[in-house]
Design an enzyme around this catalytic site. Structure first.
Site, PDB file in Angstrom:
ATOM      1  N   HIS A 134      -0.771  -0.064 -10.042  1.00 58.69           N
ATOM      2  CA  HIS A 134      -1.422  -1.241  -9.103  1.00 58.69           C
ATOM      3  C   HIS A 134      -1.979  -2.445  -9.834  1.00 58.69           C
ATOM      4  O   HIS A 134      -3.101  -2.624  -9.811  1.00 58.69           O
ATOM      5  CB  HIS A 134      -2.625  -0.390  -8.319  1.00 58.69           C
ATOM      6  CG  HIS A 134      -2.871  -1.163  -7.105  1.00 58.69           C
ATOM      7  ND1 HIS A 134      -3.463  -0.256  -5.969  1.00 58.69           N
ATOM      8  CD2 HIS A 134      -2.917  -2.426  -6.673  1.00 58.69           C
ATOM      9  CE1 HIS A 134      -3.707  -1.300  -4.886  1.00 58.69           C
ATOM     10  NE2 HIS A 134      -3.398  -2.366  -5.440  1.00 58.69           N
ATOM     11  N   ARG A 176       0.686  -1.126   0.050  1.00 56.90           N
ATOM     12  CA  ARG A 176      -0.104  -0.059   0.051  1.00 56.90           C
ATOM     13  C   ARG A 176       0.869   1.382   0.115  1.00 56.90           C
ATOM     14  O   ARG A 176       1.938   1.399   0.707  1.00 56.90           O
ATOM     15  CB  ARG A 176      -0.763  -0.015   1.218  1.00 56.90           C
ATOM     16  CG  ARG A 176      -1.989  -0.711   1.234  1.00 56.90           C
ATOM     17  CD  ARG A 176      -3.278  -0.537   0.040  1.00 56.90           C
ATOM     18  NE  ARG A 176      -4.068  -1.438   0.158  1.00 56.90           N
ATOM     19  CZ  ARG A 176      -4.065  -2.578  -0.828  1.00 56.90           C
ATOM     20  NH1 ARG A 176      -3.264  -2.952  -1.634  1.00 56.90           N
ATOM     21  NH2 ARG A 176      -5.257  -3.306  -0.965  1.00 56.90           N
ATOM     22  N   GLU A 193      -3.459   7.195  -4.557  1.00 57.19           N
ATOM     23  CA  GLU A 193      -3.885   6.818  -5.880  1.00 57.19           C
ATOM     24  C   GLU A 193      -5.154   7.307  -6.462  1.00 57.19           C
ATOM     25  O   GLU A 193      -5.917   7.535  -5.696  1.00 57.19           O
ATOM     26  CB  GLU A 193      -4.229   5.204  -5.792  1.00 57.19           C
ATOM     27  CG  GLU A 193      -2.848   4.628  -5.724  1.00 57.19           C
ATOM     28  CD  GLU A 193      -2.863   3.046  -5.518  1.00 57.19           C
ATOM     29  OE1 GLU A 193      -1.951   2.318  -5.008  1.00 57.19           O
ATOM     30  OE2 GLU A 193      -3.880   2.383  -6.038  1.00 57.19           O
TER      31      GLU A 193
HETATM   32  C1  GLV Z   1      -4.916  -5.119  -4.148  1.00 61.84           C
HETATM   33  O1  GLV Z   1      -4.354  -4.250  -3.977  1.00 61.84           O
HETATM   34  C2  GLV Z   1      -5.588  -6.097  -2.999  1.00 61.84           C
HETATM   35  O2  GLV Z   1      -5.453  -5.669  -1.867  1.00 61.84           O
HETATM   36  O3  GLV Z   1      -6.173  -7.022  -3.422  1.00 61.84           O
END
Ligand code: GLV
Ligand code: GLV
Length: 324
Positions: A284, A237, A266
């Site tokens: 991501h 994160r 983001e």
């Molecule tokens: C993506 O970031 C997830 O948490 O699945």
């Protein structure tokens, strides 16, 4: 459902009940209205949908099925206090995310993005002894912040690449690690504390949930304690890292490079990040393979159907929610 999820998720949900998908993902006010309307038993949500305590206190829903393994978009204590079960999609994305961590280590080390641009720009005039020299993974030390599923999958890969692997299971503190977590490594991974991990890693890779303990874990002082040749990798994160401090550290050579799949705010990037040649930036995509996204959809739908039918979902984040 705030955003359509892939098959077989949709089909599973439609077979079990009524599914409402808006034309556009809801803004916060629309999400609030949907959750308090009493029309929906369960919300199938994305990381970009925020469920804060105010919303959760007035929501008339039984559960939230998050299409992600992470759930920092939902205030879990508030969900539990309001008898709202939360479910997530663990396990199925472990290998795919560890692959992206390795991809970022390779891309930063071997200058893959820069090299591709070089060829496309027509600069490749032939093999040269000193063209685009990078660095080796073999023999280097990978420091894992975290030792959960994704960290261990990354360790497996790094060992196969000839790296030394160290880990701190719950930075900035520690936790006991069980034999189960360690057996497969046969003594080839080293348990250490956070301070040592920071100073001794050639690659520092983050595999942690975002919470109060981990917010800005990697701040200016941590970046300054890292080796000037070190590379930071973040597939977890964004807000685990102070992104403005990272930009400054990359700009001034406090650390050598960063490979990022996630960002603090983001889809916005910290000012200056995009101009840095020593950062590899992905949008991501840790779990973004066709098969993983359909397995996530299946899990997410299975969780949602269970909650709609007042059964415990297979992947409950807060199983006590309904005992309150
Ligand atoms: C993506 O970031 C997830 O948490 O699945
Ligand atoms: C490079 O292509 C080599 O043969 O060393």
């Amino acid at each position: 459902m705030t955003t359509p999820i892939p098959e077989p998720g949709l089909a599973l949900l439609r077979a079990a009940g009524h599914v409402h998908i808006p034309d556009e993902p809801p803004n916060p006010a629309q999400l609030h209205a949907a959750c308090t309307s009493g029309e929906f038993d369960v919300i199938v949500a994305q990381l970009s949908d925020r469920f804060e305590s105010n919303l959760l206190a007035s929501a008339r829903i039984r559960g939230i099925s998050n299409y992600a393994v992470g759930f920092n978009n939902i205030e879990i204590p508030a969900a539990t206090a309001n008898s709202i079960m939360v479910a997530n999609t663990p396990d199925v994305l472990t290998d795919a995310t560890a692959d992206i961590a390795l991809a970022l280590m390779l891309a930063t080390s071997r200058r893959i993005v820069e090299a591709d641009a070089f060829v496309r720009a027509g600069h490749f005039t032939g093999w040269h002894p000193t063209l685009l020299l990078g660095r080796d993974l073999a023999g280097r030390t990978l420091g894992l912040a975290g030792f959960g599923r994704i960290a261990r999958a990354t360790a497996r890969r790094a060992l196969a690449f000839g790296m030394n692997v160290a880990f701190c299971p719950r930075p900035p503190h520690d936790r006991a690690v069980s034999e189960d977590e360690l057996t497969e490594f046969g003594g080839r991974v080293r348990h250490t504390d956070w301070d040592d991990l920071v100073v001794s890693s050639d690659y520092l890779s983050l595999h942690l949930p975002l919470n109060e303990q981990t917010h800005h874990l990697v701040d200016q002082s941590v970046l300054e304690a890292m080796q000037p040749s070190a590379i930071l990798v973040n597939t977890a994160r964004g807000a685990i890292v102070d992104e403005a401090a990272l930009v400054e550290a990359l700009r001034s050579g406090v650390i050598a490079a960063a490979g990022l799949d996630v960002y603090e705010d983001e889809p916005l990037l910290a000012s200056g990040l995009i101009e840095l040649p020593n950062a590899v930036l992905l949008p991501h995509i840790g779990s973004a393979t066709t098969s993983v996204r359909s397995r996530m959809a299946e899990l997410c739908a299975t969780n949602a159907v269970a909650m709609a039918q007042s059964r415990l979902p297979p992947h409950a984040v807060n199983p006590d929610a309904w005992q309150r």
